[in-house]
Design an enzyme around this catalytic site. Sequence first.
Site, PDB file in Angstrom:
ATOM      1  N   TYR A  51       0.800  -1.276   0.049  1.00 17.46           N
ATOM      2  CA  TYR A  51       0.018   0.026  -0.075  1.00 17.46           C
ATOM      3  C   TYR A  51       0.813   1.080  -0.053  1.00 17.46           C
ATOM      4  O   TYR A  51       1.792   1.399   0.855  1.00 17.46           O
ATOM      5  CB  TYR A  51      -0.769  -0.083   1.290  1.00 17.46           C
ATOM      6  N   GLY A 197     -14.222  -6.320   2.750  1.00 17.94           N
ATOM      7  CA  GLY A 197     -15.181  -6.249   1.726  1.00 17.94           C
ATOM      8  C   GLY A 197     -16.577  -6.264   2.246  1.00 17.94           C
ATOM      9  O   GLY A 197     -17.461  -6.859   1.564  1.00 17.94           O
ATOM     10  N   PRO A 198     -16.713  -6.154   3.608  1.00 16.69           N
ATOM     11  CA  PRO A 198     -18.233  -6.530   3.966  1.00 16.69           C
ATOM     12  C   PRO A 198     -19.460  -6.017   3.704  1.00 16.69           C
ATOM     13  O   PRO A 198     -20.430  -6.216   3.559  1.00 16.69           O
ATOM     14  CB  PRO A 198     -18.129  -6.468   5.550  1.00 16.69           C
ATOM     15  N   VAL A 199     -19.162  -4.720   3.123  1.00 17.27           N
ATOM     16  CA  VAL A 199     -20.259  -3.722   2.461  1.00 17.27           C
ATOM     17  C   VAL A 199     -20.322  -3.945   0.783  1.00 17.27           C
ATOM     18  O   VAL A 199     -20.826  -2.931   0.356  1.00 17.27           O
ATOM     19  CB  VAL A 199     -20.384  -2.466   3.060  1.00 17.27           C
ATOM     20  N   ALA A 200     -19.236  -4.750   0.252  1.00 16.43           N
ATOM     21  CA  ALA A 200     -19.587  -5.024  -1.089  1.00 16.43           C
ATOM     22  C   ALA A 200     -19.466  -3.591  -1.892  1.00 16.43           C
ATOM     23  O   ALA A 200     -20.305  -3.456  -2.565  1.00 16.43           O
ATOM     24  CB  ALA A 200     -20.717  -5.831  -1.559  1.00 16.43           C
ATOM     25  N   LYS A 201     -18.257  -3.087  -1.734  1.00 16.60           N
ATOM     26  CA  LYS A 201     -17.994  -1.652  -2.501  1.00 16.60           C
ATOM     27  C   LYS A 201     -19.060  -0.616  -2.260  1.00 16.60           C
ATOM     28  O   LYS A 201     -19.534   0.019  -3.214  1.00 16.60           O
ATOM     29  CB  LYS A 201     -17.808  -2.227  -3.939  1.00 16.60           C
ATOM     30  N   LEU A 203     -22.401  -1.184  -1.684  1.00 22.39           N
ATOM     31  CA  LEU A 203     -23.814  -1.629  -2.303  1.00 22.39           C
ATOM     32  C   LEU A 203     -24.551  -1.972  -0.943  1.00 22.39           C
ATOM     33  O   LEU A 203     -25.645  -1.881  -0.998  1.00 22.39           O
ATOM     34  CB  LEU A 203     -23.624  -2.759  -3.276  1.00 22.39           C
ATOM     35  N   LEU A 204     -23.831  -2.527   0.102  1.00 25.34           N
ATOM     36  CA  LEU A 204     -24.544  -2.769   1.242  1.00 25.34           C
ATOM     37  C   LEU A 204     -24.581  -1.780   2.359  1.00 25.34           C
ATOM     38  O   LEU A 204     -24.645  -2.190   3.525  1.00 25.34           O
ATOM     39  CB  LEU A 204     -24.075  -4.069   1.934  1.00 25.34           C
TER      40      LEU A 204
END
Length: 307
Positions: A51, A197-201, A203-204
């Site tokens: 990073y 990635g728990p909120v899917a970019k 979307l969630l």
Amino acid sequence: MRKRKLGNSDLLVSEIGLGCMSLGTDKKQAETIISAAIDEGINYFDTADLYDFGTNEEIAGHALKKVRDQVVIATKAGNRWNESKDSWHWDASPSYLKSAVKDSLKRLGTDYIDLYQLHGGTMEDDIDGVIGAFEELKAEGLIRHYGISSIRPNVIRQYAEKSSISSVMMQYSLLDRRPEEWMNLLIDNGISMIARGPVAKGLLSDKMLDKASSSIKENGYLDYSYEELKDILPGIKEKLSPRNLNETALQYVLSHKAVASVIPGASTVEQLQQNCRAARAQSLTEEEIVLLKELTKSSKYEAHRDM
């Protein structure tokens, strides 16, 4: 903030960690977010030498220096920048890993790393050699525990069977339930999942399709077409009300006992605080979990399988 044991290690990690990749290179802003995370009870911070060419490690290490003995610092190696720093290549050789850890320690400003992770992995790697390198680093006291960051089933199975890894980092969300196939294997081997990635970019999140990129609008997201997303996301929000979508998303991931920590990124203090509120919310009921599984798809990885 509740904490969970990380695999077979002696580490207790906060249910919400901070994925440092999203911090950026503004040192003051990044340190403000890290300070807010500590105030919220977060003790797990995840970075990587990849990073920002290592700058991310430097910023995280500096911000955590005063609380070093109270936090769990995780970093990763295996992706090697070329000399011009315009691309990188995969290098999981034992010699490189043993060299890279020393560079990470210097940038982080610490004499040990709590969790050192292979930042990927293929079946072509010298897996026995990689495991040997990690074990040597443990014996030397440079790392406390090690894990891998991989979504490849055949690679995960090899490390689960051959090594004493504490964790596997995988992308996991209501819209990407592929890791569920492998949760029993992890549990049986005393390995925890770290979920990214728990909120899917986005979307969630409550912004739902407002966060959809042009690529998602054209191609959908994983197994979901854009038209399906337009139907499914409002349905989840409505049927799990009064929970907000971010809360539902994070609590679903945390409902699985294989998961030790969820690491959503946060580029603002407000995002961080929202994630922490969601983690502190009441756990999903069995009925809610069943409903969410009915509303979404249970997929599996089709590639990188040896069975």
